[in-house]
Scaffold this active site. Structure first.
Site, PDB file in Angstrom:
ATOM      1  CG  ASP A  17      -1.780   1.229   1.359  1.00 26.44           C
ATOM      2  OD1 ASP A  17      -2.439   1.573   0.360  1.00 26.44           O
ATOM      3  OD2 ASP A  17      -1.787   1.874   2.423  1.00 26.44           O
ATOM      4  CD  GLU A 162      -1.865   7.982   6.972  1.00 21.57           C
ATOM      5  OE1 GLU A 162      -0.917   8.745   7.171  1.00 21.57           O
ATOM      6  OE2 GLU A 162      -1.861   7.080   6.117  1.00 21.57           O
ATOM      7  CB  CYS A 194      -9.974   4.789   0.399  1.00 25.67           C
ATOM      8  SG  CYS A 194      -8.441   5.282   1.235  1.00 25.67           S
ATOM      9  CG  HIS A 196      -6.289   5.307   4.974  1.00 24.78           C
ATOM     10  ND1 HIS A 196      -5.504   4.892   3.918  1.00 24.78           N
ATOM     11  CD2 HIS A 196      -5.453   5.903   5.856  1.00 24.78           C
ATOM     12  CE1 HIS A 196      -4.245   5.240   4.154  1.00 24.78           C
ATOM     13  NE2 HIS A 196      -4.186   5.841   5.323  1.00 24.78           N
TER      14      HIS A 196
HETATM   15  N1  DGL Z   1      -4.813   3.411   0.953  1.00 26.49           N
HETATM   16  C1  DGL Z   1      -5.018   4.280  -0.182  1.00 26.49           C
HETATM   17  C2  DGL Z   1      -6.157   3.769  -1.055  1.00 26.49           C
HETATM   18  O1  DGL Z   1      -6.764   2.742  -0.785  1.00 26.49           O
HETATM   19  C3  DGL Z   1      -5.329   5.670   0.251  1.00 26.49           C
HETATM   20  C4  DGL Z   1      -4.173   6.443   0.789  1.00 26.49           C
HETATM   21  C5  DGL Z   1      -3.435   7.215  -0.265  1.00 26.49           C
HETATM   22  O2  DGL Z   1      -3.932   8.277  -0.720  1.00 26.49           O
HETATM   23  O3  DGL Z   1      -2.358   6.769  -0.602  1.00 26.49           O
HETATM   24  O4  DGL Z   1      -6.463   4.413  -2.038  1.00 26.49           O
END
Ligand code: DGL
Length: 282
Positions: A17, A162, A194, A196
């Site tokens: 990631d 975060e 996403c 996150h």
């Molecule tokens: N983990 C990323 C995603 O799933 C999001 C974080 C980023 O912007 O790098 O798109």
């Protein structure tokens, strides 16, 4: 009788990631496949990928897949929607140009959303890069052309998660603004596009209400990996070694955030006597 001589593959699963978000996928993988070893690469030095140019993210993605292939993994999970979107933009597939199979997070979530929707209106939220790439629109058009997809970029969510902010009043206000067009479109299913965003499930389900199904790309991807390994006869027989986590940025920052994304792990399970009930019947 349980099969004991099935085909197996004890090599680890590679996961990458832009940083820590993919740990929600690693967590789902560890839950579904406790015998597998995970080797995780978090590109925290160059993340977040969301605001970056898609061609640049594609270059990072290629580099990370090849790095993990070099570590001897049997399969790579692109545990980042932005990276998956960038890589898919080449020819609509992920694995073609790599020496190992690559599983992305977009197709599994789309397939689940298609099954979940009752009114044919699905929302997807993600980074600016993911939404602008049109990868979800193309995946949905291919999977179910009759489903109407409503997309919404949520640029502040990654930063908030975060920072450990997942439930305060400002987060609720920002989320309400982001979700308003999806609510107005009467979507009954929303893809968390996403890795996150599973940490925002409380806020999102509170604001969208119980009638809206949330589809986590992390959990759906773990199910896809499970099926891929079973069908290929490539499950591990027992964990070959401890999970490994690497970060291109500050390891201490990664470690602090990682415990939040991976969930609290008890160092050892102590069992105490539980004194309930009366004397046993004689
Ligand atoms: N983990 C990323 C995603 O799933 C999001 C974080 C980023 O912007 O790098 O798109």
């Amino acid at each position: 009788m349980l099969p004991s001589d099935r085909a197996h593959d004890d090599r680890p699963i590679g996961v990458f990631d832009s940083g820590v978000g993919g740990l929600t996928v690693a967590r789902a993988l560890i839950d579904l496949l406790p015998d597998e070893q995970v080797v995780y690469a978090g590109d925290t030095a160059r993340g977040p990928y969301g605001p970056r140019d898609l061609d640049e993210v594609r270059g990072f993605t290629d580099e990370l897949v090849l790095h993990l292939a070099g570590e001897g993994v049997k399969l790579v999970v692109a545990a980042c929607n932005t990276a998956t979107a960038a890589a898919l933009a080449v020819d609509g597939t992920l694995s073609g140009r790599f020496p190992v199979p690559v599983v992305g997070v977009i197709a599994p979530a789309v397939a689940t959303a298609v099954r979940a929707t009752r009114n044919g209106r699905v929302g997807v939220i993600g980074t600016v890069g993911t939404i602008a790439s049109g990868a979800y629109d193309r995946a949905m058009a291919a999977a179910a052309p009759d489903v109407k997809l409503h997309t919404r970029a949520c640029p502040l969510f990654v930063e908030l998660v975060e920072a450990g902010r997942t439930s305060d009043p400002e987060v609720l206000a920002i989320a309400r603004t982001y979700l308003a067009p999806l609510a107005a479109a009467d979507v009954d299913t929303v893809i968390l596009g996403c890795t996150h965003y599973p940490l925002l499930t409380g806020v999102l389900s509170y604001l969208l209400g119980p009638g809206v199904v949330l589809v986590s790309s992390a959990e759906e991807t773990a199910r896809r990996v499970f099926a891929t390994l079973v069908e290929a006869g490539a499950l591990a027989r027992g964990q070959a070694g401890p999970h490994r986590f690497a970060s291109s940025g500050d390891p201490a920052t990664f470690a602090r955030l990682a415990s939040r994304f991976l969930g609290p792990r008890l160092p050892a399970v102590g069992v105490e006597a539980l004194a309930v009930g009366g004397p046993a019947d004689t």
